[in-house]
Scaffold this motif. Structure first.
Motif, PDB file in Angstrom:
ATOM      1  N   LEU A  98       0.326  -5.619 -15.673  1.00 28.56           N
ATOM      2  CA  LEU A  98      -0.547  -5.692 -14.362  1.00 28.56           C
ATOM      3  C   LEU A  98       0.584  -6.159 -13.426  1.00 28.56           C
ATOM      4  O   LEU A  98       0.160  -5.925 -12.047  1.00 28.56           O
ATOM      5  CB  LEU A  98      -1.531  -6.636 -14.645  1.00 28.56           C
ATOM      6  CG  LEU A  98      -2.680  -6.210 -15.693  1.00 28.56           C
ATOM      7  CD1 LEU A  98      -3.673  -7.329 -15.876  1.00 28.56           C
ATOM      8  CD2 LEU A  98      -3.216  -4.861 -15.003  1.00 28.56           C
ATOM      9  N   ILE A  99       1.550  -6.878 -13.621  1.00 28.75           N
ATOM     10  CA  ILE A  99       2.603  -7.135 -12.695  1.00 28.75           C
ATOM     11  C   ILE A  99       3.123  -6.005 -11.896  1.00 28.75           C
ATOM     12  O   ILE A  99       3.202  -6.033 -10.623  1.00 28.75           O
ATOM     13  CB  ILE A  99       3.712  -8.079 -13.171  1.00 28.75           C
ATOM     14  CG1 ILE A  99       3.263  -9.096 -13.913  1.00 28.75           C
ATOM     15  CG2 ILE A  99       4.705  -8.223 -12.173  1.00 28.75           C
ATOM     16  CD1 ILE A  99       4.203 -10.113 -14.822  1.00 28.75           C
ATOM     17  N   ILE A 101       1.526  -3.285 -10.864  1.00 23.11           N
ATOM     18  CA  ILE A 101       0.496  -2.838  -9.917  1.00 23.11           C
ATOM     19  C   ILE A 101       1.004  -3.160  -8.417  1.00 23.11           C
ATOM     20  O   ILE A 101       1.037  -2.305  -7.748  1.00 23.11           O
ATOM     21  CB  ILE A 101      -0.807  -2.773 -10.626  1.00 23.11           C
ATOM     22  CG1 ILE A 101      -1.263  -2.168 -11.825  1.00 23.11           C
ATOM     23  CG2 ILE A 101      -1.942  -2.476  -9.301  1.00 23.11           C
ATOM     24  CD1 ILE A 101      -2.684  -2.413 -12.138  1.00 23.11           C
ATOM     25  N   PRO A 102       1.096  -4.452  -8.245  1.00 21.81           N
ATOM     26  CA  PRO A 102       1.476  -4.812  -6.785  1.00 21.81           C
ATOM     27  C   PRO A 102       2.895  -4.410  -6.482  1.00 21.81           C
ATOM     28  O   PRO A 102       3.099  -4.194  -5.450  1.00 21.81           O
ATOM     29  CB  PRO A 102       1.198  -6.501  -6.777  1.00 21.81           C
ATOM     30  CG  PRO A 102       1.211  -6.683  -8.265  1.00 21.81           C
ATOM     31  CD  PRO A 102       0.790  -5.497  -8.963  1.00 21.81           C
ATOM     32  N   ALA A 103       3.732  -4.397  -7.440  1.00 18.91           N
ATOM     33  CA  ALA A 103       4.945  -4.182  -7.273  1.00 18.91           C
ATOM     34  C   ALA A 103       5.091  -2.477  -6.913  1.00 18.91           C
ATOM     35  O   ALA A 103       5.921  -2.072  -6.025  1.00 18.91           O
ATOM     36  CB  ALA A 103       5.844  -4.428  -8.256  1.00 18.91           C
ATOM     37  N   THR A 105       3.222  -0.962  -4.983  1.00 17.58           N
ATOM     38  CA  THR A 105       2.950  -0.857  -3.569  1.00 17.58           C
ATOM     39  C   THR A 105       4.317  -0.980  -2.724  1.00 17.58           C
ATOM     40  O   THR A 105       4.138  -0.596  -1.293  1.00 17.58           O
ATOM     41  CB  THR A 105       2.012  -1.998  -3.222  1.00 17.58           C
ATOM     42  OG1 THR A 105       2.391  -3.331  -3.210  1.00 17.58           O
ATOM     43  CG2 THR A 105       0.601  -1.834  -4.015  1.00 17.58           C
ATOM     44  N   PHE A 106       5.180  -1.776  -3.059  1.00 15.50           N
ATOM     45  CA  PHE A 106       6.446  -1.810  -2.195  1.00 15.50           C
ATOM     46  C   PHE A 106       6.993  -0.407  -1.843  1.00 15.50           C
ATOM     47  O   PHE A 106       7.577  -0.483  -0.708  1.00 15.50           O
ATOM     48  CB  PHE A 106       7.384  -2.903  -2.994  1.00 15.50           C
ATOM     49  CG  PHE A 106       6.988  -4.211  -2.992  1.00 15.50           C
ATOM     50  CD1 PHE A 106       7.378  -4.876  -1.763  1.00 15.50           C
ATOM     51  CD2 PHE A 106       6.535  -4.815  -4.129  1.00 15.50           C
ATOM     52  CE1 PHE A 106       7.108  -6.147  -1.740  1.00 15.50           C
ATOM     53  CE2 PHE A 106       6.258  -6.233  -4.026  1.00 15.50           C
ATOM     54  CZ  PHE A 106       6.629  -6.810  -3.029  1.00 15.50           C
ATOM     55  N   LEU A 109       5.246   0.085   1.101  1.00 20.25           N
ATOM     56  CA  LEU A 109       5.470  -0.620   2.141  1.00 20.25           C
ATOM     57  C   LEU A 109       6.876  -0.366   2.683  1.00 20.25           C
ATOM     58  O   LEU A 109       7.092  -0.555   4.002  1.00 20.25           O
ATOM     59  CB  LEU A 109       5.439  -1.945   1.571  1.00 20.25           C
ATOM     60  CG  LEU A 109       4.079  -2.648   1.579  1.00 20.25           C
ATOM     61  CD1 LEU A 109       4.177  -4.007   0.739  1.00 20.25           C
ATOM     62  CD2 LEU A 109       3.161  -2.687   2.672  1.00 20.25           C
TER      63      LEU A 109
END
Length: 288
Positions: A98-99, A101-103, A105-106, A109
């Motif tokens: 799950l870590i 998933i936000p990674a 988005t980079f 960004l």
């Protein structure tokens, strides 16, 4: 003069064949050593292959005029591989993926704050490199830990068996196609691929699957035959997929890292399509 030219051509052919053979042996030894001996060696060998193959893919896209975020894509690819490695070796919790998933988005960004044009296109090709290369390599972690999460013991027998089938299929299809190939599968995309080679490769892939069931004892012979069929179908598609990319970019090989063989992407094109499907089959049939 004609005799001299013939001798020079023969010398070059023998030299190329020798170089190709040595490279092939080193490649096979690295693959088997990485899969067979120890989890750390597995991580080093296949983590390195992942990085170099994904980099090669991005470099191909750059030749086509795209601008993938190589640093972000490569970092995410290695991160996913490391997370999977940590999970199957009980170094990270089961839901550590799950870590990622936000990674992920980079990537977007980086593009959003970039002054370069083509935000969506650049993000798409970066993500494509991740899905095409990093995901299959990362799934190998689960294939060499078939008892995960209940019995996460390092066991690479199934993976080595898959390697055997892929190598036998590719070799026999190439040999039969070179000697007897008259009917081309697709002249424009891959003019060297023939139906005769495909048939010969299929026969030997199935025989290798049967042999694997005898050597490794697990899974069943029916499962090994199913894996052989998967290798034939998706290995061929993987090879054609890379051929399409190279043809559209007007390049012969994906790289030069393997003397006599081209690039790593040329060697892994079949496996990149085969591994995810084999993983799903093994998982659905309860063999992982």
């Amino acid at each position: 003069m004609h005799v001299l030219k013939l001798e020079i051509n023969n010398y070059r052919h023998m030299k190329d064949l020798s170089r190709r053979s040595i490279t092939g042996v080193v490649y096979v030894v690295l693959m088997l050593a990485g899969a067979a001996f120890h989890p750390l060696l597995f991580a080093v060998v296949f983590g390195t292959f992942l990085y170099l193959t994904q980099l090669e893919f991005y470099q191909l896209l750059e030749k086509a005029g795209s601008a993938p975020r190589k640093t972000a894509g490569l970092a995410l690819g290695l991160l996913f591989f490391i997370i999977c490695f940590g999970m199957v070796n009980n170094l990270l919790p089961a839901k550590s993926y799950l870590i990622f998933i936000p990674a992920l988005t980079f990537i977007f960004l980086f593009e959003a704050f970039s002054e370069k044009s083509g935000i969506l296109q650049n993000s798409a090709v970066t993500f494509t490199g991740f899905v095409y290369v990093a995901v299959p390599f990362s799934l190998l972690n689960f294939m060499v830990h078939p008892g995960y999460p209940n019995y996460p013991v390092f066991n690479a027998k199934i993976l080595i068996g898959v390697f055997f089938i892929v190598w036998v299929y590719d070799s026999m299809a190439y040999m039969a196609g070179s000697m007897f190939g008259k009917h081309k599968i697709h002249k424009k995309i891959s003019p060297n691929k023939s139906w005769e080679g495909l048939i010969a490769g299929t026969v030997f892939a199935l025989l290798t699957g049967i042999l694997n069931s005898v050597i490794f004892q697990h899974p069943s012979v029916l499962n090994w035959l199913a894996i052989s069929v998967i290798v034939v179908l998706f290995g061929t598609l993987g090879d054609l997929f890379e051929s399409i990319i190279k043809r559209r970019l007007n390049v012969k090989d994906s790289g030069t890292i393997l003397p006599g063989h081209g690039g790593l992407l040329d060697r892994f094109d079949s496996l990149l399509f085969v591994i995810p499907v084999v993983y799903v089959w093994l998982d659905f049939t309860g063999n992982l």
